[in-house]
Design a protein around this motif. Structure first.
Motif, PDB file in Angstrom:
ATOM      1  N   ALA A 219      66.398  59.866  60.873  1.00 44.25           N
ATOM      2  CA  ALA A 219      67.269  61.026  61.072  1.00 44.25           C
ATOM      3  C   ALA A 219      66.547  62.129  61.833  1.00 44.25           C
ATOM      4  N   ARG A 220      65.267  62.374  61.479  1.00 46.20           N
ATOM      5  CA  ARG A 220      64.506  63.407  62.204  1.00 46.20           C
ATOM      6  C   ARG A 220      64.345  63.031  63.671  1.00 46.20           C
ATOM      7  N   THR A 327      53.894  65.770  66.891  1.00 46.25           N
ATOM      8  CA  THR A 327      54.522  66.735  65.988  1.00 46.25           C
ATOM      9  C   THR A 327      54.613  68.108  66.641  1.00 46.25           C
ATOM     10  N   ALA A 328      53.552  68.529  67.330  1.00 45.69           N
ATOM     11  CA  ALA A 328      53.580  69.824  68.020  1.00 45.69           C
ATOM     12  C   ALA A 328      54.659  69.837  69.095  1.00 45.69           C
ATOM     13  N   TYR A 329      54.796  68.754  69.839  1.00 52.02           N
ATOM     14  CA  TYR A 329      55.832  68.671  70.875  1.00 52.02           C
ATOM     15  C   TYR A 329      57.217  68.814  70.256  1.00 52.02           C
ATOM     16  N   ARG A 330      57.481  68.095  69.146  1.00 48.95           N
ATOM     17  CA  ARG A 330      58.794  68.156  68.519  1.00 48.95           C
ATOM     18  C   ARG A 330      59.088  69.550  67.985  1.00 48.95           C
ATOM     19  N   ILE A 331      58.074  70.233  67.467  1.00 52.62           N
ATOM     20  CA  ILE A 331      58.279  71.593  66.974  1.00 52.62           C
ATOM     21  C   ILE A 331      58.661  72.525  68.118  1.00 52.62           C
ATOM     22  N   GLY A 385      64.015  69.599  59.239  1.00 51.05           N
ATOM     23  CA  GLY A 385      63.267  68.451  59.733  1.00 51.05           C
ATOM     24  C   GLY A 385      61.891  68.830  60.240  1.00 51.05           C
ATOM     25  N   LEU A 386      61.778  69.991  60.901  1.00 53.04           N
ATOM     26  CA  LEU A 386      60.463  70.427  61.365  1.00 53.04           C
ATOM     27  C   LEU A 386      59.520  70.703  60.205  1.00 53.04           C
ATOM     28  N   LEU A 397      54.629  74.915  58.093  1.00 52.50           N
ATOM     29  CA  LEU A 397      55.483  75.548  59.092  1.00 52.50           C
ATOM     30  C   LEU A 397      56.169  76.745  58.470  1.00 52.50           C
ATOM     31  N   GLU A 398      56.197  77.834  59.230  1.00 56.36           N
ATOM     32  CA  GLU A 398      56.877  79.065  58.806  1.00 56.36           C
ATOM     33  C   GLU A 398      57.881  79.452  59.880  1.00 56.36           C
TER      34      GLU A 398
END
Length: 416
Positions: A219-220, A327-331, A385-386, A397-398
């Motif tokens: 899903a993510r 992960t950084a790219y998706r964020i 999801g992030l 993550l904030e």
């Protein structure tokens, strides 16, 4: 207890041990069913109960025959003896329900009736099988203690006093030990079954958890891949709807972005479905983005009309581990998508800093939008999801509004 009673005890032990040992293993059944209701007897239960009844009756008949030929026993006592023996044999059918009560009742009965010896053997064995050791110790101890007194009051005409006492004591101890052995074996089997059930349940829970985690990962991935494309499509389609008088060149540009975004969304969807059908890992099927692809993402956003400033203070993005870079790219991708939806026209700042040992920080900010913003549907699942992505990667993550009305997403990921 006379010689006949001693013979009854010994015959009971030998007969139950060698004639039908497998039936006795089944003799250990629960005292009551669930909800206080006793389970119904099975065919095997009926066979075991009937065999025990025949054993008690057979030993009682043998003892009664010897008793009737004993001139030292008054006729009235012989009648009482046989009546108690018959009642004891009938009580064998109730031994599963009241093993302790029947064992206690057999203590005075055993002092008065030789013909109740067979029933006493069966009931004492049942007590050892169904009840904890403390009850067996008390009842068995009393039974052993009363044997010398019994033979002193009613001597056996065929055996000496010491021999009759020793034989009966040995037979009683054998019955008790055998019952305790059967109880221990059955408890061991129940424990093994319980462990097997727990292991099976735990394995099922682990499988369900793995499936749930796999579904969440899928899903993510689908959200991250498709949301960026579909948001471009939605924003530009909304701009055409709210600005029908826009210049022809701007309309053509927006239509081109819509067409290209729809094409890319369909292509990404086909790739994801292909990975799922093939049953391959999440990283298979197509090249996954890393931190080095962040420049291309920013360039694509600029081509779509966004104002994006990228400040990357990482000396070599290729040194960042692929999982951390992805992960950084998706964020950054999700943060840019949200800024495009909820703050169109603003200048978004993407800052990437970090070093091995210190971690990687991705910071995306946008100021408050000017004027009214077209309503774009959103469920907030992207930020959820992030957060899950960052947590799974070992980071945090904030996100939230800024004092000036803007919005900020900041993530720290381990790198080292």
């Amino acid at each position: 207890m006379s010689k006949d009673r001693a013979a009854s005890a010994a015959a009971g032990v030998i007969g139950r041990r060698w004639l039908f040992p497998s039936a006795l293993l089944h003799d250990l059944d629960p005292d009551a069913g669930r909800g206080g209701r006793r389970p119904r007897r099975t065919a095997r239960d009926w066979v075991v109960d009937f065999t025990c009844f025949l054993l008690a009756v057979g030993l009682g008949v043998a003892a009664a025959d010897t008793l009737n030929n004993d001139a030292n026993t008054p006729h009235a006592l012989a009648v009482v003896d046989q009546l108690l023996g018959a009642l004891s044999c009938a009580a064998v059918w109730l031994r599963r329900r009241w093993p302790l009560g029947l064992a206690i009742a057999m203590i005075p009965v055993g002092m008065l009736s030789n013909t109740a010896g067979g029933a006493g053997v069966v009931i004492l064995f049942t007590l050892a099988v169904h009840r904890p050791f403390r009850y067996v110790a008390w009842i068995g101890g009393i039974a052993l203690a009363q044997v010398p007194l019994l033979f002193w009051l009613r001597p056996d005409p065929d055996l000496p006093y010491a021999g009759a006492v020793a034989f009966t004591e040995m037979a009683t101890l054998t019955v008790i030990a055998w019952g305790l052995f059967v109880r221990s074996k059955r408890q061991l089997m129940l424990s093994l079954r319980d462990r097997a059930r727990r292991a099976e349940t735990e394995a099922q829970l682990r499988a369900e958890q793995a499936q749930r985690l796999a579904r969440e990962a899928i899903a993510r991935e689908m959200h991250d891949v498709l949301a960026h494309r579909l948001t471009l499509l939605s924003v530009h389609a909304g701009a055409l709807e709210f600005r029908p008088d826009a210049p022809q060149q701007e309309i053509a540009r927006a239509a081109g972005v819509i067409r290209e975004s729809a094409h890319e969304a369909l292509q990404d969807l086909r790739e994801i479905i292909g990975v799922l059908r093939a049953g391959e890992p999440d990283d298979a099927g197509r090249p996954q983005p890393t931190l080095a692809a962040l420049d291309a993402l920013v360039a694509e956003s600029r081509e779509a009309g966004m104002k994006v400033t990228l400040a990357s203070r990482v000396s070599d993005p290729a040194d960042v581990p692929s999982s951390v870079g992805r992960t950084a790219y998706r964020i950054a991708q999700e943060a840019l998508t949200n800024a495009r939806k909820h703050a169109p026209g603003t200048e978004v700042t993407v800052t990437v800093t970090g070093a091995p040992g210190d971690g990687l920080v991705v910071d995306v900010r946008n100021p408050a939008p000017e004027g009214d913003v077209p309503s774009v549907p959103g469920s907030g699942q992207g930020l959820i999801g992030l957060t899950e992505r960052a947590t799974l990667a070992g980071g945090r993550l904030e996100h939230g509004p800024e004092p000036d009305g803007g919005f900020r997403v900041r993530a720290w990921l381990p790198w080292g």
